[in-house]
Write a protein that holds these residues in place. Sequence first.
Motif, PDB file in Angstrom:
ATOM      1  N   ALA A   1      -8.021   3.090  -1.751  1.00  0.00           N
ATOM      2  CA  ALA A   1      -6.896   3.272  -0.824  1.00  0.00           C
ATOM      3  C   ALA A   1      -6.662   2.025   0.023  1.00  0.00           C
ATOM      4  N   ALA A   2      -7.737   1.354   0.410  1.00  0.00           N
ATOM      5  CA  ALA A   2      -7.592   0.140   1.210  1.00  0.00           C
ATOM      6  C   ALA A   2      -6.984  -0.997   0.388  1.00  0.00           C
ATOM      7  N   SER A   3      -7.155  -0.934  -0.917  1.00  0.00           N
ATOM      8  CA  SER A   3      -6.610  -1.980  -1.788  1.00  0.00           C
ATOM      9  C   SER A   3      -5.194  -1.687  -2.257  1.00  0.00           C
ATOM     10  N   ALA A   4      -4.700  -0.503  -1.984  1.00  0.00           N
ATOM     11  CA  ALA A   4      -3.389  -0.083  -2.489  1.00  0.00           C
ATOM     12  C   ALA A   4      -2.311  -0.227  -1.420  1.00  0.00           C
ATOM     13  N   SER A   5      -2.082  -1.451  -1.000  1.00  0.00           N
ATOM     14  CA  SER A   5      -1.067  -1.711   0.025  1.00  0.00           C
ATOM     15  C   SER A   5       0.253  -2.069  -0.653  1.00  0.00           C
ATOM     16  N   PHE A   6       1.065  -1.065  -0.904  1.00  0.00           N
ATOM     17  CA  PHE A   6       2.317  -1.271  -1.630  1.00  0.00           C
ATOM     18  C   PHE A   6       3.571  -1.012  -0.794  1.00  0.00           C
TER      19      PHE A   6
ATOM     20  N   THR B   1       0.015 -11.267  -0.097  1.00  0.00           N
ATOM     21  CA  THR B   1       0.936 -11.530  -1.199  1.00  0.00           C
ATOM     22  C   THR B   1       2.279 -10.834  -0.981  1.00  0.00           C
ATOM     23  N   ASN B   2       2.250  -9.635  -0.437  1.00  0.00           N
ATOM     24  CA  ASN B   2       3.501  -8.937  -0.127  1.00  0.00           C
ATOM     25  C   ASN B   2       4.337  -9.757   0.846  1.00  0.00           C
ATOM     26  N   LEU B   3       3.679 -10.322   1.834  1.00  0.00           N
ATOM     27  CA  LEU B   3       4.375 -11.110   2.852  1.00  0.00           C
ATOM     28  C   LEU B   3       4.873 -12.440   2.293  1.00  0.00           C
TER      29      LEU B   3
ATOM     30  N   LYS C   1      14.146  -6.672   1.247  1.00  0.00           N
ATOM     31  CA  LYS C   1      14.264  -5.992   2.538  1.00  0.00           C
ATOM     32  C   LYS C   1      13.021  -5.128   2.718  1.00  0.00           C
ATOM     33  N   PHE C   2      12.761  -4.771   3.970  1.00  0.00           N
ATOM     34  CA  PHE C   2      11.605  -3.932   4.260  1.00  0.00           C
ATOM     35  C   PHE C   2      11.689  -2.620   3.484  1.00  0.00           C
ATOM     36  N   THR C   3      12.882  -2.075   3.376  1.00  0.00           N
ATOM     37  CA  THR C   3      13.061  -0.796   2.678  1.00  0.00           C
ATOM     38  C   THR C   3      12.775  -0.898   1.183  1.00  0.00           C
ATOM     39  N   ASP C   4      12.892  -2.100   0.610  1.00  0.00           N
ATOM     40  CA  ASP C   4      12.564  -2.272  -0.804  1.00  0.00           C
ATOM     41  C   ASP C   4      11.099  -1.943  -1.070  1.00  0.00           C
TER      42      ASP C   4
END
Length: 109
Positions: free
Chosen positions: A57-62, A70-72, A81-84
């Motif tokens: 769960a800690a690794s699943a930052s989607f 990497t997301n940033l 967009k944030f909503t994407d």
Amino acid sequence: TPLGILGVLVITYIVTNIFTEIITNSAAAVLMFPISLEIASVLGIDYMGLIVTVAIAASASFMTPIGYQTNLIVYGPGGYKFTDYVKVGAPLSILTMIIACSIIYTVWY
């Protein structure tokens, strides 16, 4: 427990996943590790299943661009967009939770 072990796994997963979306995945794991050990101790169950739940769960930052580097990094240059992140990340997080909790429950409990 009225929810059963599977319910405890799901709740642990959800709480850890919420933390990992707000803070870093390492911090979420460090925060939830002792809580998971205590839950396992109180319920008298094997702690390893809960620890694996926390790790996944800690690794699943989607769901947010701020939860993982990497997301940033791709957020701005990709024109997202944030909503994407929420639109794609929420179903992916739910799918990951269902698969992970099912396998963990089968293997450890």
